[in-house]
Write a protein that holds these residues in place. Structure first.
Motif, PDB file in Angstrom:
ATOM      1  N   CYS A  53      12.895   3.555 -40.550  1.00  0.00           N
ATOM      2  CA  CYS A  53      13.094   3.694 -39.107  1.00  0.00           C
ATOM      3  C   CYS A  53      14.187   4.713 -38.798  1.00  0.00           C
ATOM      4  CB  CYS A  53      13.447   2.341 -38.501  1.00  0.00           C
ATOM      5  SG  CYS A  53      12.073   1.155 -38.534  1.00  0.00           S
ATOM      6  N   ARG A  54      15.206   4.769 -39.646  1.00  0.00           N
ATOM      7  CA  ARG A  54      16.281   5.735 -39.426  1.00  0.00           C
ATOM      8  C   ARG A  54      15.763   7.160 -39.587  1.00  0.00           C
ATOM      9  NH1 ARG A  54      19.366   4.125 -43.062  1.00  0.00           N
ATOM     10  NH2 ARG A  54      19.447   5.871 -44.516  1.00  0.00           N
ATOM     11  N   LEU A  55      14.957   7.392 -40.622  1.00  0.00           N
ATOM     12  CA  LEU A  55      14.377   8.714 -40.819  1.00  0.00           C
ATOM     13  C   LEU A  55      13.437   9.080 -39.683  1.00  0.00           C
ATOM     14  CD1 LEU A  55      13.622   8.557 -44.662  1.00  0.00           C
ATOM     15  CD2 LEU A  55      15.349   9.977 -43.536  1.00  0.00           C
ATOM     16  N   ASP A  56      12.706   8.099 -39.192  1.00  0.00           N
ATOM     17  CA  ASP A  56      11.768   8.355 -38.105  1.00  0.00           C
ATOM     18  C   ASP A  56      12.509   8.723 -36.827  1.00  0.00           C
ATOM     19  OD1 ASP A  56       8.908   8.186 -37.136  1.00  0.00           O
ATOM     20  OD2 ASP A  56       9.859   6.774 -35.746  1.00  0.00           O
ATOM     21  N   SER A  57      13.648   8.077 -36.596  1.00  0.00           N
ATOM     22  CA  SER A  57      14.405   8.360 -35.373  1.00  0.00           C
ATOM     23  C   SER A  57      15.031   9.751 -35.394  1.00  0.00           C
ATOM     24  CB  SER A  57      15.499   7.306 -35.182  1.00  0.00           C
ATOM     25  OG  SER A  57      16.454   7.381 -36.233  1.00  0.00           O
ATOM     26  N   LEU A  58      15.156  10.334 -36.589  1.00  0.00           N
ATOM     27  CA  LEU A  58      15.746  11.668 -36.710  1.00  0.00           C
ATOM     28  C   LEU A  58      14.725  12.782 -36.519  1.00  0.00           C
ATOM     29  CD1 LEU A  58      18.092  11.066 -39.787  1.00  0.00           C
ATOM     30  CD2 LEU A  58      18.728  11.167 -37.371  1.00  0.00           C
ATOM     31  N   ARG A  59      13.448  12.413 -36.468  1.00  0.00           N
ATOM     32  CA  ARG A  59      12.423  13.428 -36.265  1.00  0.00           C
ATOM     33  C   ARG A  59      12.565  14.065 -34.884  1.00  0.00           C
ATOM     34  NH1 ARG A  59       7.143  10.108 -38.436  1.00  0.00           N
ATOM     35  NH2 ARG A  59       7.622  10.179 -40.652  1.00  0.00           N
ATOM     36  N   LYS A  60      12.425  15.372 -34.847  1.00  0.00           N
ATOM     37  CA  LYS A  60      12.540  16.090 -33.584  1.00  0.00           C
ATOM     38  C   LYS A  60      11.254  15.987 -32.770  1.00  0.00           C
ATOM     39  CE  LYS A  60      15.866  19.448 -35.407  1.00  0.00           C
ATOM     40  NZ  LYS A  60      16.162  20.870 -35.661  1.00  0.00           N
ATOM     41  N   ASP A  61      10.146  15.910 -33.461  1.00  0.00           N
ATOM     42  CA  ASP A  61       8.852  15.880 -32.797  1.00  0.00           C
ATOM     43  C   ASP A  61       8.512  14.449 -32.397  1.00  0.00           C
ATOM     44  OD1 ASP A  61       6.316  16.143 -31.867  1.00  0.00           O
ATOM     45  OD2 ASP A  61       5.553  17.314 -33.570  1.00  0.00           O
ATOM     46  N   LYS A  62       8.723  14.117 -31.127  1.00  0.00           N
ATOM     47  CA  LYS A  62       8.466  12.754 -30.669  1.00  0.00           C
ATOM     48  C   LYS A  62       6.985  12.417 -30.696  1.00  0.00           C
ATOM     49  CE  LYS A  62      12.750  11.878 -29.935  1.00  0.00           C
ATOM     50  NZ  LYS A  62      13.451  10.921 -30.827  1.00  0.00           N
ATOM     51  N   ASP A  63       6.134  13.427 -30.490  1.00  0.00           N
ATOM     52  CA  ASP A  63       4.694  13.170 -30.560  1.00  0.00           C
ATOM     53  C   ASP A  63       4.291  12.760 -31.970  1.00  0.00           C
ATOM     54  OD1 ASP A  63       4.317  13.755 -27.903  1.00  0.00           O
ATOM     55  OD2 ASP A  63       3.959  15.892 -28.274  1.00  0.00           O
ATOM     56  N   GLN A  64       4.957  13.378 -32.950  1.00  0.00           N
ATOM     57  CA  GLN A  64       4.671  13.040 -34.344  1.00  0.00           C
ATOM     58  C   GLN A  64       5.068  11.599 -34.635  1.00  0.00           C
ATOM     59  OE1 GLN A  64       6.607  15.580 -37.176  1.00  0.00           O
ATOM     60  NE2 GLN A  64       5.621  14.633 -38.938  1.00  0.00           N
ATOM     61  N   GLN A  65       6.136  11.113 -33.984  1.00  0.00           N
ATOM     62  CA  GLN A  65       6.545   9.730 -34.162  1.00  0.00           C
ATOM     63  C   GLN A  65       5.452   8.776 -33.721  1.00  0.00           C
ATOM     64  OE1 GLN A  65      10.302   8.580 -32.510  1.00  0.00           O
ATOM     65  NE2 GLN A  65      11.339  10.448 -33.157  1.00  0.00           N
ATOM     66  N   LYS A  66       4.815   9.097 -32.588  1.00  0.00           N
ATOM     67  CA  LYS A  66       3.789   8.214 -32.047  1.00  0.00           C
ATOM     68  C   LYS A  66       2.539   8.210 -32.928  1.00  0.00           C
ATOM     69  CE  LYS A  66       5.331   8.966 -27.278  1.00  0.00           C
ATOM     70  NZ  LYS A  66       4.961   9.492 -25.957  1.00  0.00           N
ATOM     71  N   ASP A  67       2.224   9.383 -33.482  1.00  0.00           N
ATOM     72  CA  ASP A  67       0.996   9.507 -34.268  1.00  0.00           C
ATOM     73  C   ASP A  67       1.149   8.981 -35.691  1.00  0.00           C
ATOM     74  OD1 ASP A  67      -0.132  10.687 -32.075  1.00  0.00           O
ATOM     75  OD2 ASP A  67       0.256  12.748 -32.754  1.00  0.00           O
ATOM     76  N   SER A  68       2.392   8.844 -36.158  1.00  0.00           N
ATOM     77  CA  SER A  68       2.622   8.432 -37.547  1.00  0.00           C
ATOM     78  C   SER A  68       3.280   7.062 -37.574  1.00  0.00           C
ATOM     79  CB  SER A  68       3.510   9.463 -38.259  1.00  0.00           C
ATOM     80  OG  SER A  68       3.785   9.052 -39.564  1.00  0.00           O
TER      81      SER A  68
END
Length: 824
Positions: free
Chosen positions: A52-67
């Motif tokens: 979850c910490r690595l996911d929160s650091l992603r810049k692409d928020k759309d990528q968060q939703k899709d992955s």
């Protein structure tokens, strides 16, 4: 996803924190509750797991939703509101906090286990029960090393998630160690190695450990012992396995007995003594079985297979349940006094092989030996047409070309059993009478290749194939089945059909002569040159011999090519073993609850290596696989201009150590030869490894610790190397020419290599047979030490979980049948 593989993961329902009424109640009561959502969806100040910490650091928020993210604390960590209404971590679930749904995944509580039967259940327990016992002992030994004051946590299985060691990528079966701050997890073996090296002050070089929050080092003493199987289900099932095998007379040669089994009992913790949960005291497994054996749905949870220390695995002999096993020594004449005394007393699994007569009594031992050595039997074959009918004349024992048939090992063994039922039977039997297939249990056409060491079944759909197949398979021998191309829909497997459907896809191609990878090519580029040499991609003006690498890529063959999948599955031989739902395919017992191992089908498409210089190259170099495989030759393409090169192909076949019958099959049978195989017994793997290391040193090459001459797939054993291997190490393999329609069955752990003679389309289906689980067991540990670049490094087979659930279902079937046990 960093943690591991998943098929689908998402919280099954909305979190309690999204329900205002429940939230208010939890804030007022201060009651602890299980985290039922990802860390990213919980309040910001709560410590997040590494995913979850690595996911929160992603810049692409759309990528968060899709992955989707696999949260490591989901249904694992306990939370609590303090008196100020601030959410804090309260701890983790403990093994006794399970519910019926969680425990039901691991217990044999169902009356009706789908996809198996009573005889199959007994056969599976006879073959893998010992390995299961070894797993239980290893878990108990590991548990006994945990300090009494350390609380063991319980991480319940999550649908669609395969728990993996963050260090060696081995699938975690049960006990492991977890960082309570970030969720970093390691298997038993990696934990032991790290701790040992830390105690000795040695540098930990084998694997690198990921760091915790703020780059802090993960120290072994700060990790939390965690189990996946709830309560004491693992140990309870272990006890049941012993009692069930004793009750049904199933042979057991496990490294424990009921007395020894208790020596490694799990240390009692405070939680164990209480044996209570949020809902009260939990009944024991025995009580649950007595109260309502079918109270739960069929136990279909999938799970994880942790790696095992090789030193703790004692070789078991699943094949020893066969009444034929003691006769194998007769083939080499090695019969000593001790063997004669022990052989007749070997326990036989009830109803295991219905077609075989009982073993002869001790007094007839000399007669068995006499009949084996003196009787020359003809191949048992019901083939009524074609080349093999002409080549194998069952009445004379000779081919039409005068080639005398030598004794066939299994035929002779079966015959010796039949001939020694009684002395009167021998005296009454007319001289020269051929034993009928129905008497022998060989109710299927077959013949023998490789100097009578390779069984070849001629009718791919014969219902009795599995009887004779199983006897060879137990001995670790490959088997061939011919004639499948007559059953398949030929139009589906032609190069043009693949070119038409998938020609525009971009793929990687491999130059078989140089192992160079060609990128940026298309599927169409490959198929254009499949049967047209001038139209092939060129390397310095010379047409390349190409292999289509890893195609179809990643996707399930069934999803990408459904019509071909259905055609293959409808006609693949030995469906009891090879189909996904086959009753003797142990992988079928691994439930859908978790990620299923990818066992194919997989396609192997490559051009042929024709010229004399090509004989030193392999289409697929020497390697081995962790699972069994059935490789089907669905199409052989003879390129334009290569028809006149039959003589070169013949020389390659002869150079490959093929036997006379194979050569006659090519010359007189006019069949299409596709590929030349060399397969070696799994037991010879270490000798082959030593030989290749010796040769590499002679050539001035290095042998790095995290590489392996077999797993690297960097060697093709040409004629000179095969000769040296035989002379210096006594290792002889099987030289097999796979013709159109032939299916080659390769045992797990058996080193093998392939040299395409013409352009070939091959499809392989992997499976896990009861007879070869021992090799899967050992190889899982061996693969841990490979470098991260190896495709076999990651443990995708989950062999421990496969064993666990196969045993669990077999026990359920036997317990459900106990009411009728002993009745006429």
């Amino acid at each position: 996803m960093e943690k591991g593989e998943f098929s689908f993961w998402a919280p099954s329902r909305k979190s309690v924190l999204t329900d205002p009424a429940k939230l208010k109640k939890l804030q007022q009561s201060g009651e602890a509750f299980v985290q039922d959502d990802s860390c990213v969806n919980i309040v910001a100040q709560l410590p997040k797991c590494r995913e979850c910490r690595l996911d929160s650091l992603r810049k692409d928020k759309d990528q968060q939703k899709d992955s989707p993210v696999f949260c490591r604390f989901f249904h694992f960590r306990r939370l609590q509101f303090n008196k100020h209404g601030v959410l804090r971590v309260e701890g983790f679930l403990t093994p006794n906090k399970y519910d019926n749904e969680a425990i039901g995944l691991w217990l044999p509580l169902t009356r009706n286990v789908v996809g198996t039967d009573l005889d199959t259940a007994k056969y599976i327990l006879a073959n893998i029960g010992d390995h299961f016992c070894q797993m239980v002992i290893s878990e108990k030994e590991a548990m006994s090393t945990i300090e009494p004051h350390r609380q063991v946590a319980w991480k319940r299985a999550v649908r669609g998630v395969r728990e993996m060691c963050d260090v060696c990528d081995t699938t975690i079966f049960n006990l492991h160690w977890v960082c309570p701050r970030c969720g970093f997890g390691v298997c038993v073996d990696c934990y032991r190695m790290k701790r040992k090296n830390c105690q000795q002050g040695a540098a930990y070089k084998t694997f690198s450990w990921l760091r915790c929050v703020k780059s802090q080092i993960h120290e072994p003493e700060n990790l939390m012992p965690t189990q996946i199987i709830p309560g004491k289900a693992l140990y309870d099932v272990g006890d049941i396995v012993h009692s069930v095998r004793a009750k049904w007379g199933i042979k057991a040669n496990c490294p424990c007995s009921n007395r020894q089994f208790k020596l490694f009992s799990k240390p009692a913790s405070k939680e164990d003594l209480k044996q209570t949960s949020l809902t009260g005291e939990k009944p024991t497994l025995g009580a649950m079985l007595q109260q309502n054996p079918s109270v739960l749905e069929p136990a279909t949870a999938g799970g994880e297979a942790a790696s095992k220390s090789a030193s703790s695995v004692k070789p078991a002999c699943p094949a020893s349940t066969s009444p034929l096993n003691w006769l194998t020594d007769l083939t080499s004449g090695n019969v000593n006094k001790e063997n004669k005394e022990k052989q007749p007393t070997m326990p036989i699994l009830k109803n295991e092989i219905k077609c075989l007569p009982p073993l002869p009594p001790l007094s007839k031992s000399s007669t068995v030996l006499h009949t084996f050595n003196s009787t020359i039997l003809t191949p048992v074959s019901n083939n009524n047409s074609g080349f093999l009918r002409n080549l194998l004349n069952s009445s004379t024992g000779k081919t039409e070309n005068g080639l005398k048939n030598t004794p066939k090992i299994l035929d002779d063994i079966f015959a010796s059993l039949v001939q020694n039922k009684t002395s009167s039977d021998l005296s009454k039997r007319p001289q020269g009478l051929t034993i009928k297939p129905s008497i022998l249990g060989f109710d299927t056409p077959h013949y023998w290749l490789c100097d009578n060491r390779l069984l070849c079944l001629q009718d791919p759909n014969n219902k009795s194939n599995w009887n004779v197949f199983r006897e060879c398979w137990k001995q670790g021998q490959p088997v061939m089945v011919s004639g499948v191309h007559h059953k398949l829909n030929a139009e589906l497997w032609k190069p043009e059909s693949f070119r038409k459907e998938f020609g525009e896809q971009e793929v990687d191609l491999v130059n078989c002569r140089t192992n160079e990878i060609i990128t940026g090519a298309t599927v169409g580029d490959f198929w254009d040159g499949f049967e047209d040499v001038p139209n092939r991609l060129k390397n310095e003006q010379e047409p390349m011999v190409l292999k289509l690498k890893d195609w179809p890529p990643g996707e399930d063959f069934r999803d990408m090519m459904p019509s071909r999948f259905d055609d293959l599955m409808a006609n693949i031989p030995l469906p009891e073993y090879t189909r996904r739902d086959g009753k003797l395919n142990l992988a079928s017992r691994l439930p859908n609850y978790f990620v299923r191992p990818d066992l194919g089908p997989k396609m192997y498409n490559a051009y042929g290596l024709i010229t004399p210089e090509d004989r030193k190259y392999g289409t697929t170099n020497l390697h081995l696989d962790v699972s069994d495989a059935a490789n089907v030759m669905v199409y052989v393409g003879i390129p334009k201009g290569q028809c006149e090169q039959e003589e070169e192909v013949l020389k390659t076949i002869q150079d490959g150590d093929s036997d006379e019958l194979t050569i006659k099959r090519f010359i007189e049978g006019k069949e299409k030869p596709g590929a030349l195989w060399h397969i070696y017994a799994a037991k010879d793997t270490e000798k082959i490894r030593e030989f290749l290391k010796k040769v590499s040193e002679e050539q001035g090459q290095e042998n790095p610790a995290d590489h392996d001459p077999i797993h690297d797939q960097s060697w093709y054993l040409d004629r000179s190397l095969r000769k040296r291997l035989h002379q210096e190490y006594g290792v002889q393999g099987w030289a097999i020419v796979q013709f159109l329609g032939d299916v080659v069955f390769i045992p797990a752990g058996a080193p093998h290599q392939v040299h395409n003679l013409y352009s070939c389309i091959k499809v392989a289906e992997d499976f896990v047979s009861p007879e070869h689980v021992k090799h899967c067991f050992w190889l899982t540990q061996e693969f841990r030490y490979l470098s991260q670049t190896h495709t076999n490094h990651e443990d995708k087979l989950q062999v421990k979980n496969v064993i666990y659930h196969a045993v669990k279902d077999a026990v359920a079937m036997l317990k459900a049948s106990e009411s009728g046990f002993g009745k006429p």
